[in-house]
Every structure is written in structure tokens, then in C-alpha cells.
Design an enzyme around this catalytic site. Sequence first.
Site, mmCIF file in Angstrom:
data_model
loop_
_atom_site.group_PDB
_atom_site.id
_atom_site.type_symbol
_atom_site.label_atom_id
_atom_site.label_comp_id
_atom_site.label_asym_id
_atom_site.label_seq_id
_atom_site.Cartn_x
_atom_site.Cartn_y
_atom_site.Cartn_z
ATOM 1 N N CYS A 11 0.871 -1.172 0.000
ATOM 2 C CA CYS A 11 0.000 0.000 0.000
ATOM 3 C C CYS A 11 0.911 1.226 0.000
ATOM 4 C CB CYS A 11 -0.983 0.001 1.171
ATOM 5 S SG CYS A 11 -0.282 0.185 2.800
ATOM 6 N N CYS A 85 -2.300 1.354 -4.348
ATOM 7 C CA CYS A 85 -1.060 2.014 -4.782
ATOM 8 C C CYS A 85 -0.947 2.047 -6.291
ATOM 9 C CB CYS A 85 0.168 1.350 -4.155
ATOM 10 S SG CYS A 85 0.404 -0.363 -4.611
ATOM 11 N N CYS A 89 3.718 -1.157 -8.613
ATOM 12 C CA CYS A 89 4.325 -2.477 -8.424
ATOM 13 C C CYS A 89 4.856 -3.011 -9.747
ATOM 14 C CB CYS A 89 3.285 -3.457 -7.908
ATOM 15 S SG CYS A 89 3.504 -3.840 -6.202
#
Length: 134
Positions: A11, A85, A89
Site C-alpha cells: 500500500c 497504490c 508495483c
Amino acid sequence: MTDKPAVLFVCVHNAGRSQMAAGWLRHFAGDRVEVRSAGSAPKDRINPVAVEAMAEVGIDITGQTPVILTPEASEASTVVVTMGCGDVCPYFPGQRHLDWELDDPAGQGIEPVRVIRDEIRDRVRVLVDELLPV
């Protein structure tokens, strides 16, 4: 090399949702799963309301520290679970990616954080059942 699955919870601040998820996964899976958490812009400490909410159910996350998300942590994970988020990633072949839409506990009181905690618990239970079939 190990066959043990590794889960990375991500997160933004690595101070609430991802830390609660990691706490639940450690609670349910013990050492059968490698548990990681990280943030794209980590805070300097875990959200105290998240700590309180987890303590209410007997899970202590006070020893955890928010850390920055690295490509290495992501690459070494079997499952990457993002929580608000976005696309920060990195994706690597052979990984499973999940995006859990959850409210952010930052700035919220204990009541809404309990709801978030319990929703995370339910999702982590499903994940454990998938990773560690009986």
C-alpha cells in the site's frame, strides 16, 4: 530454493492496510508462507489506530516497520497484493497479482479501521485457503 509461497502486500504508506494484512497472514499461515509488506511512499511508523485494531483481535504488529517497495521484494514474491497504490508495483513473469480495493485507515478513527481490519481478515483467509489447500 523453497516451495514455500511468498506474499507481498503493498500500500502507499505501508503503515495500515498492508501491515494489517501481513499480520493476518502471519496469524493464519504461521511459517508456511513468507510474508512481506512494503509501500511506494512509506511513513516513518505504523498507524497507531491500525495497531490498536489488530491488538483488539490479539495480533501484535507493533514490531513492524514501514519499508520502501523494491523490485527485488516484488520479484521474490509468488503473490503481490496491492491496496490502493496503483501501478507502482513491478510485474514479473509467473507472479499472481491481486488488487484489493480497501479504504485507507489513515486519519480514521477506530470504528472504520475495525471494518477495514475485518475485510482484510476475510480476504487473507481466502488467500490462505488458495495458497495452502488442505
